[in-house]
Design a protein around this motif. Structure first.
Motif, short mmCIF file in Angstrom:
data_model
loop_
_atom_site.label_atom_id
_atom_site.label_comp_id
_atom_site.label_asym_id
_atom_site.label_seq_id
_atom_site.Cartn_x
_atom_site.Cartn_y
_atom_site.Cartn_z
N ALA A 66 0.82 -1.21 0.00
CA ALA A 66 0.00 0.00 0.00
C ALA A 66 0.85 1.27 0.00
O ALA A 66 0.63 2.19 -0.80
N ASN A 69 3.48 1.43 -3.17
CA ASN A 69 2.79 1.74 -4.43
C ASN A 69 2.30 3.18 -4.46
O ASN A 69 2.33 3.84 -5.51
N GLU A 70 1.83 3.68 -3.33
CA GLU A 70 1.31 5.05 -3.27
C GLU A 70 2.41 6.07 -3.50
O GLU A 70 2.19 7.11 -4.14
N HIS A 96 -2.21 11.18 5.18
CA HIS A 96 -2.15 10.33 3.98
C HIS A 96 -1.78 8.89 4.37
O HIS A 96 -2.42 7.93 3.92
N LEU A 100 -4.25 5.40 4.21
CA LEU A 100 -3.91 4.14 3.54
C LEU A 100 -3.96 2.96 4.51
O LEU A 100 -4.46 1.87 4.18
N ILE A 174 -8.21 6.12 2.50
CA ILE A 174 -7.72 6.27 1.13
C ILE A 174 -7.53 4.88 0.54
O ILE A 174 -6.82 4.05 1.12
N ALA A 176 -6.11 1.85 -1.13
CA ALA A 176 -4.72 1.46 -1.39
C ALA A 176 -4.64 0.50 -2.56
O ALA A 176 -5.61 -0.19 -2.90
N ASP A 177 -3.46 0.45 -3.15
CA ASP A 177 -3.18 -0.44 -4.28
C ASP A 177 -2.28 -1.56 -3.77
O ASP A 177 -1.15 -1.31 -3.33
#
Length: 390
Positions: A66, A69-70, A96, A100, A174, A176-177
């Motif tokens: 997470a 990647n961000e 931020h 995440l 937020i 996450a990826d």
């Protein structure tokens, strides 16, 4: 976003020899405006007892994907501990980071039924509390640099996040990826009889004496187990991609969160196809446009994170019962002398949780023992530590 000192970690000199990570001269003070982040799975011991050790590892690693990647343009140092991770991050904003991590908490709860504890403090706040963390950069391989942390601030923030239930109040989630978070390999059986997860934490107060003690501990481990090549738990000929679709479920579920039936099905089918293709590409040593698949297993072994330091020495080694008993006798003697607390946990095999940036070298593999590994070893360590405090 107000990122200052963002090149601090990237500019640190690399430590080439693993033994040098035990030498204080190779560590640097973390800038005061950097953020120190920690995550931990609450109740991991019970979850492991219930057979959910793969889920614990994946849940513990999801914050790595997470955050990295961000902020893919930043070089973010972290250490994975089996059921959580510790990060040092340029000041990208506490809101931020916590947003995440709130998504990670929701994902691990929904997918695995596990509770993620997490927190974030500025390095200056830790120093104001009388705690400190220094950082070094170990060259794990030609492709991967591994962060190492020294100082009581590591334990301080890990305990802080466990105690506070309101860490996530007033933060907006937020999404996450989790791209790159993978769990596609079978368990790796020991070629010597057992896998041992080791945590060694010196309780010596003088930092120079502590450094000397860690060097002696590591020298003893190598006198018992031999060189790294001999005790490494990952060997190329033991690496086999999972063929059972059920073994892919841990990755598929977290990667498809927030899930719909269609999204989950797509991820399962995609993963199964990639497993078939991966076995073919690796076996035939095929070279595609972006990846030389003949090198993948070799790179995997070199990028295996089975030795690390995060205010304590942590290793996963392949050995036998006689070697384990000899190591335990040494550590128990040092514990009686008041030098150390430790935890050991034996397993029949090692397991890996992976974070892949690209398949040509940029992939790190977090190695742990099955049936608990580091998380189980930490139970013994904490019992010893609590007895010292009585």
């Amino acid at each position: 976003m107000n990122v200052s000192n963002k090149n601090f970690y990237g500019n640190l000199p690399e430590i080439i020899r693993f033994t040098d990570i035990l030498d204080l001269q190779y560590y640097a003070e973390i800038p005061g405006d950097w953020l120190i982040v920690a995550t931990d799975i609450r109740g991991s011991t019970k979850a492991i007892h219930d057979g959910k050790y793969k889920s614990v590892n994946m849940a513990g690693a999801c914050a790595i994907a997470a955050i990295c990647n961000e902020f893919s343009d930043l070089d973010i140092p972290f250490v994975f501990g089996g059921d959580g991770a510790t990060f040092a991050i340029p000041d990208v904003g506490k809101e931020h980071i916590m947003g995440l991590l709130l998504f990670c908490r929701e994902a691990t709860d929904s997918v695995f039924g596990l509770e993620l504890a997490a927190g974030c403090r500025k390095m200056s706040e830790l120093r104001d509390a009388g705690k400190n963390i220094k950082i070094g950069k170990y060259r794990l391989s030609n492709h991967i640099q591994q962060a190492i942390f020294w100082g009581d601030g590591v334990d301080y923030i890990e305990e802080l996040i466990k105690e506070q239930d309101n860490n996530f109040l007033n933060y907006q989630m937020i999404e996450a990826d989790f791209t790159g978070l993978e769990c596609r390999w079978n368990e790796i059986p020991s070629d010597k009889g057992e896998i041992l997860s080791i945590i060694i934490k010196s309780v010596i107060s003088d930092e120079n004496e502590k450094s000397t003690f860690y060097k002696r501990c590591f020298a003893t481990i190598e006198s018992i187990y031999g060189s790294a090549d001999e005790y490494a738990p990952v060997k190329e000929d033991k690496l086999k991609l999972a063929g059972n679709p059920f073994k892919l479920s841990v990755e598929a579920l977290i990667r498809s969160y927030p899930a719909t039936y269609t999204k989950k099905l797509w991820h399962y089918l995609k993963l199964y196809y990639m497993q078939i293709a991966g076995r073919f590409l690796i076996k035939k040593r095929i070279k595609t446009k972006h990846t030389n698949w003949g090198d993948y297993k070799k790179d995997f072994v070199q990028n295996a994170d089975f030795r690390k330091f995060s205010d304590g020495l942590k290793l996963v080694v392949s050995g036998n019962e006689k070697q384990r008993l000899k190591l335990r006798a040494f550590l128990e003697d040092e514990h009686q002398k008041g030098n150390v607390v430790f935890g050991l946990h034996k397993s029949p095999a090692a397991m890996t949780t992976c974070f892949v940036t690209d398949y040509q070298g940029q992939h790190i593999h977090f190695i742990d023992g099955t049936n608990g590994g580091y998380a189980a070893a930490s139970v013994e360590l904490k019992k010893q530590l609590n007895r010292l405090k009585e």
